[in-house]
Structure formats: structure tokens, C-alpha cells
Design a protein around this motif. Structure first.
Motif, PDB file in Angstrom:
ATOM      1  N   GLY A  50      -6.963 -10.063  -0.417  1.00 45.75           N
ATOM      2  CA  GLY A  50      -7.003  -8.652  -0.030  1.00 45.75           C
ATOM      3  C   GLY A  50      -6.453  -7.745  -1.116  1.00 45.75           C
ATOM      4  O   GLY A  50      -7.036  -6.708  -1.437  1.00 45.75           O
ATOM      5  N   ALA A  51      -5.345  -8.155  -1.709  1.00 48.33           N
ATOM      6  CA  ALA A  51      -4.745  -7.367  -2.797  1.00 48.33           C
ATOM      7  C   ALA A  51      -5.659  -7.332  -4.018  1.00 48.33           C
ATOM      8  O   ALA A  51      -5.747  -6.314  -4.705  1.00 48.33           O
ATOM      9  N   ALA A  52      -6.342  -8.445  -4.275  1.00 44.15           N
ATOM     10  CA  ALA A  52      -7.264  -8.494  -5.408  1.00 44.15           C
ATOM     11  C   ALA A  52      -8.442  -7.544  -5.213  1.00 44.15           C
ATOM     12  O   ALA A  52      -8.980  -7.018  -6.189  1.00 44.15           O
ATOM     13  N   LEU A  53      -8.836  -7.306  -3.972  1.00 43.49           N
ATOM     14  CA  LEU A  53      -9.880  -6.318  -3.707  1.00 43.49           C
ATOM     15  C   LEU A  53      -9.357  -4.891  -3.828  1.00 43.49           C
ATOM     16  O   LEU A  53     -10.068  -3.986  -4.259  1.00 43.49           O
ATOM     17  N   LEU A  54      -8.104  -4.679  -3.452  1.00 40.84           N
ATOM     18  CA  LEU A  54      -7.522  -3.333  -3.459  1.00 40.84           C
ATOM     19  C   LEU A  54      -7.247  -2.799  -4.861  1.00 40.84           C
ATOM     20  O   LEU A  54      -7.579  -1.646  -5.168  1.00 40.84           O
ATOM     21  N   MET A  55      -6.613  -3.601  -5.686  1.00 40.62           N
ATOM     22  CA  MET A  55      -6.064  -3.102  -6.953  1.00 40.62           C
ATOM     23  C   MET A  55      -7.102  -2.430  -7.869  1.00 40.62           C
ATOM     24  O   MET A  55      -6.874  -1.308  -8.329  1.00 40.62           O
ATOM     25  N   PRO A  56      -8.233  -3.066  -8.166  1.00 40.72           N
ATOM     26  CA  PRO A  56      -9.183  -2.383  -9.056  1.00 40.72           C
ATOM     27  C   PRO A  56      -9.771  -1.111  -8.447  1.00 40.72           C
ATOM     28  O   PRO A  56     -10.119  -0.181  -9.178  1.00 40.72           O
ATOM     29  N   GLN A  57      -9.872  -1.070  -7.126  1.00 39.81           N
ATOM     30  CA  GLN A  57     -10.411   0.129  -6.479  1.00 39.81           C
ATOM     31  C   GLN A  57      -9.446   1.300  -6.652  1.00 39.81           C
ATOM     32  O   GLN A  57      -9.866   2.430  -6.892  1.00 39.81           O
ATOM     33  N   VAL A  58      -8.157   1.028  -6.521  1.00 36.15           N
ATOM     34  CA  VAL A  58      -7.146   2.076  -6.707  1.00 36.15           C
ATOM     35  C   VAL A  58      -7.222   2.628  -8.126  1.00 36.15           C
ATOM     36  O   VAL A  58      -7.235   3.846  -8.344  1.00 36.15           O
ATOM     37  N   ASN A  76       0.790   7.256 -14.696  1.00 40.72           N
ATOM     38  CA  ASN A  76       2.236   7.051 -14.854  1.00 40.72           C
ATOM     39  C   ASN A  76       2.894   6.779 -13.509  1.00 40.72           C
ATOM     40  O   ASN A  76       3.725   5.876 -13.385  1.00 40.72           O
ATOM     41  N   ALA A  77       2.526   7.552 -12.493  1.00 36.98           N
ATOM     42  CA  ALA A  77       3.087   7.340 -11.151  1.00 36.98           C
ATOM     43  C   ALA A  77       2.696   5.959 -10.624  1.00 36.98           C
ATOM     44  O   ALA A  77       3.515   5.249 -10.023  1.00 36.98           O
ATOM     45  N   TYR A  78       1.462   5.546 -10.857  1.00 32.47           N
ATOM     46  CA  TYR A  78       1.006   4.224 -10.433  1.00 32.47           C
ATOM     47  C   TYR A  78       1.801   3.138 -11.168  1.00 32.47           C
ATOM     48  O   TYR A  78       2.242   2.167 -10.544  1.00 32.47           O
ATOM     49  N   GLY A  79       1.992   3.310 -12.461  1.00 28.80           N
ATOM     50  CA  GLY A  79       2.747   2.326 -13.236  1.00 28.80           C
ATOM     51  C   GLY A  79       4.190   2.206 -12.789  1.00 28.80           C
ATOM     52  O   GLY A  79       4.728   1.103 -12.688  1.00 28.80           O
ATOM     53  N   VAL A  80       4.823   3.330 -12.524  1.00 36.91           N
ATOM     54  CA  VAL A  80       6.208   3.307 -12.041  1.00 36.91           C
ATOM     55  C   VAL A  80       6.282   2.609 -10.687  1.00 36.91           C
ATOM     56  O   VAL A  80       7.161   1.775 -10.450  1.00 36.91           O
ATOM     57  N   THR A  81       5.340   2.920  -9.811  1.00 35.01           N
ATOM     58  CA  THR A  81       5.315   2.285  -8.494  1.00 35.01           C
ATOM     59  C   THR A  81       5.135   0.778  -8.616  1.00 35.01           C
ATOM     60  O   THR A  81       5.841  -0.001  -7.959  1.00 35.01           O
ATOM     61  N   MET A  82       4.224   0.340  -9.451  1.00 34.53           N
ATOM     62  CA  MET A  82       4.002  -1.095  -9.651  1.00 34.53           C
ATOM     63  C   MET A  82       5.213  -1.743 -10.327  1.00 34.53           C
ATOM     64  O   MET A  82       5.525  -2.914 -10.056  1.00 34.53           O
TER      65      MET A  82
END
Length: 86
Positions: A50-58, A76-82
Motif C-alpha cells: 500500500g505504501a509503495a502505491l502511495l509514495m510515487p503518487q504523492v 522541502n516540507a515533504y522531505g522534512v516530514t519523511m
């Protein structure tokens, strides 16, 4: 990620995001209710799918929604969150 990204291109990012979210949610519920280690392991594999389907879509949604400086801030916000995610 490449395969899931391609699926998003073929069938729509929104549909693949929703599918990934549904798979992850159901697998998480199964993890919580797992009576044996085997079921827990299978459910964890489901979470990974499920996560593998989500990540590239985001990432694709961020890339197509924002431009210029706003895109840089969004990534940048995505990178900080990850970076803070476990």
C-alpha cells in the motif's frame, strides 16, 4: 516506485493513491487484529504494498500541482516530514 508511478500514469494518480490508501488501511487493521505471527507478517507485507502505491503518487501530485518556489517549498516540507517519520 517506478512500477507504481507508471500505474499512476496509466490509471490515474488519484485512483492509485486511493487504492494504496485503502490497501494500507486494511492491512493496518489486520496488523492490529492479527492472532498469529504469520498473519501479522502478511499484513505488514500488505502495508508495504500500500505504501509503495502511495509514495510515487504523492511525489507526482506535488510535482504537477506546484510550480517554481512553491514547488520547492512543497518538496522541502515533504522531505522534512519523511525525515521525521519512523
Amino acid at each position: 516506485m517506478v512500477t507504481a508511478g507508471r500505474l499512476g500514469d496509466l490509471y490515474g494518480r488519484r485512483r492509485m493513491f486511493a487504492t494504496g490508501l485503502a490497501v494500507f488501511t486494511v492491512a493496518s487493521a489486520l496488523c492490529g487484529a492479527a492472532p498469529t505471527a504469520g498473519i501479522l507478517i502478511g499484513a505488514r507485507i500488505g502495508q508495504g504494498l500500500g505504501a509503495a502505491l502511495l509514495m510515487p503518487q504523492v511525489l507526482a501530485i506535488i510535482n504537477t500541482t506546484f510550480t517554481g518556489e512553491r514547488r520547492a517549498k512543497a518538496f522541502n516540507a515533504y522531505g522534512v516530514t519523511m525525515g521525521f517519520a519512523p
